[in-house]
Write an enzyme that holds these catalytic residues in place. Structure first.
Site, mmCIF file in Angstrom:
data_model
loop_
_atom_site.group_PDB
_atom_site.id
_atom_site.type_symbol
_atom_site.label_atom_id
_atom_site.label_comp_id
_atom_site.label_asym_id
_atom_site.label_seq_id
_atom_site.Cartn_x
_atom_site.Cartn_y
_atom_site.Cartn_z
ATOM 1 N N THR A 255 21.712 13.452 44.530
ATOM 2 C CA THR A 255 21.904 14.797 45.068
ATOM 3 C C THR A 255 22.980 14.820 46.152
ATOM 4 O OG1 THR A 255 20.101 14.391 46.633
ATOM 5 C CG2 THR A 255 19.551 15.526 44.585
ATOM 6 N N SER B 127 24.870 9.300 54.587
ATOM 7 C CA SER B 127 23.983 10.126 55.392
ATOM 8 C C SER B 127 23.115 9.269 56.316
ATOM 9 C CB SER B 127 23.139 11.032 54.490
ATOM 10 O OG SER B 127 22.456 12.015 55.232
#
Length: 540
Positions: free
Chosen positions: A42, A145
């Site tokens: 994602t 991230s």
């Protein structure tokens, strides 16, 4: 929970930076091995060079595929390129530049050699594309991230500024793997030259006054602490405080690719997750030093909110508060602007949306689903249970189409400045009106075949009629908001729900569950959920 969760990292926990960088160049992936292929989740392709999952060939081939994809889509404007503070982000950005320049792509990098948060890159793409240029811009952000220090990540954001959809990433990944299998013969590389620059930080910071009431924050004099957790937002927070005259302290300005200053996450790994009490343990020691204390992950797309009276807020709790506050104060938004949430976010959001007389727009996991609504203003706020969200400007136009942890952290200060109450106080008031939900995510074992079956499971295949003593009112395999497949199932009652989704990286499936009837009831929900899902999988 690891025995050392929440304790300071030790020397043995730290990654060998030299070995990590050497492996990036020395190890060559074999795409016949699934773990060594380019795979977009994602939020892009992620992996460690030490496992031959994130190496020079991966990035060169993926960048070449992006060049070919954007050419095929007629995207001929500039490409904004930024990176976070992970060790592998530096060499990966260099590799990407070599390919982009060789393919004659106009590239813009940070004017000051600074790290670039994901929201600043999304902001740059949208700003360019909304300025009336005849061409369209897109971007690449090099980041895994909140992942551990040994990981690298590579994410493509097309002209809409948000995460690329599955059609784009599937094509890019397939083409990249073909290039690697063909021994990189189709990859063009050259020494970077003629690269242009862009002031990501200054442009982003100067624009914040159009989405956050920074004047109210400054006038209130509230004391703000911001911890970048060693990530890309470090210089942004200093600039925000200076630009708007805020009483703002960057709690920890250190950047260290080993993240030796972190406390260990729940599983004993170093992970820069600002929503995790274990990862935020060292930050929480400053809880009483500030009126609002916040954290961000390495690329600043996630937020953590700490208040003196409540400690670290559960992400679901803060999302509910943010939604309630924003839809009551943003008069410039469309009257039909919806509340966007993922189906595994708390149902207190449903009750808040109903009280606001706003449409609830539920979508599958993944921030990409919110992009169209944020662009046209039909969705005022989009949020995920994993502490990622964005919302519209004061005038109802788009800000970012990717998650913005800096923005959500600043909003906490606005809420306190304008209402005199912390977000934690606001949440307690919401629970008095709507009930107090208990929420938890757990994992259950699943074989690869079972994971595949769960991803394709139809809600109608679930034969159960009750969940933890309550009548089941919905069995979903598609999202009510956009009819997109959930890649799993969600089962609801009047006061509880669970959702089950296969893990993309481990042989487990994830059970998200919530109850408004207390912790004991939640345990019953979780137990029944496992029985219901296992039964459905056995029959699949």
């Amino acid at each position: 929970m690891n025995d050392r969760a929440g304790t300071p990292a030790q020397e043995s926990d730290l990654v060998d930076i030299d070995a990590l960088r050497a492996a990036y160049y020395d190890l060559k992936p074999d795409v016949s091995i699934p773990e060594q292929r380019v795979v977009f989740g994602t939020s892009g392709h992620r992996g460690s060079s030490l496992n031959t999952a994130f190496n020079e060939n991966h990035i060169a081939a993926t960048t070449q595929a992006i060049c070919e994809y954007r050419a095929g889509q007629g995207i001929d404007g500039p490409l904004f390129l930024g990176a976070d503070t992970h060790e592998l982000s530096g060499p990966a950005m260099t590799t990407a530049l070599e390919v982009l320049v060789a393919n004659e792509v106009r590239v813009l990098v940070d004017a000051f050699g600074d790290w670039v948060p994901t929201p600043a890159l999304s902001h740059a793409i949208l700003r360019y594309n909304n300025a009336g240029h005849p061409d369209r811009a897109d971007g690449i952000v090099v980041t895994p991230s909140h992942n551990p220090p040994a990981d690298g990540g590579f994410k493509y954001n097309p002209p809409h500024g948000g995460p690329a959809d599955t059609d784009a990433t599937s094509w890019i990944a397939a083409r990249a793997n073909d290039l690697i299998a063909d021994e990189m013969r189709g990859v063009r590389m050259s020494e970077p030259s003629g690269v242009e620059t862009y002031d990501f930080r200054g442009t982003y910071v100067d624009d914040l006054e159009n989405i956050i009431d920074v004047k109210a924050i400054a006038v209130s004099g509230i004391r703000i602490g911001a911890d970048p957790l060693g990530g890309a937002s470090v210089n942004y927070w200093a600039a925000i405080g200076e630009r708007y005259g805020l009483d703002l302290t960057v709690v920890n300005p250190n950047v260290d690719p080993t993240w030796s200053f972190m406390t260990l996450d729940w599983d004993g790994k170093i992970r820069m997750d600002p929503s995790s009490p274990s990862a935020m343990a060292s930050v929480l020691t400053h809880k009483d030093d500030f009126d609002i204390l916040t954290g961000n992950d390495a690329d600043a797309d996630r937020h953590g909110i700490v208040t003196p009276d409540g400690g670290l807020m559960n992400p679901n709790h803060y999302l509910a508060v943010a939604i309630d506050y924003l839809f009551r104060t943003r008069s410039g938004w469309r009257p039909d602007a919806a509340v966007g949430k993922t189906l595994v976010s708390s149902s207190i959001i449903d009750r808040v949306a109903e009280s606001l007389d706003r449409r609830l727009w539920e979508v599958p996991v993944g921030f990409k689903w919110f992009v169209p609504g944020l662009i046209d203003g039909s969705v005022g706020f989009g949020g995920e249970e994993s502490a990622g969200a964005s919302f519209l400007r004061f005038d109802g136009t788009v800000w970012t189409t990717d998650k913005d942890g800096i923005l959500l952290a600043l909003l906490a200060s606005e809420i306190l400045a304008t209402t005199g109450k912390t977000p934690s106080q606001h949440y307690r008031e919401l629970t008095q009106r709507f009930g107090s939900p208990v929420y938890e995510r757990v994992d259950a074992p699943a074989s690869p075949a079972q994971k595949t079956a769960l991803g394709k499971l139809d809600g109608d295949a679930i034969g159960a009629t009750e969940l933890a003593g309550e009548v089941i009112v919905a069995k979903l395999s598609r999202a009510p908001g956009n009819d997109a497949a959930l890649g799993g199932v969600k089962v609801e009652t009047a006061n509880a729900w669970f959702a089950a989704r296969p893990s993309g990286t481990e042989n487990v499936y994830k059970i998200y569950a919530e109850s408004f009837e207390g912790a004991d009831h939640l345990k019953r929900v979780q137990s029944d959920a496992k029985s219901i899902v296992d039964g459905a999988l056995d029959g699949a």
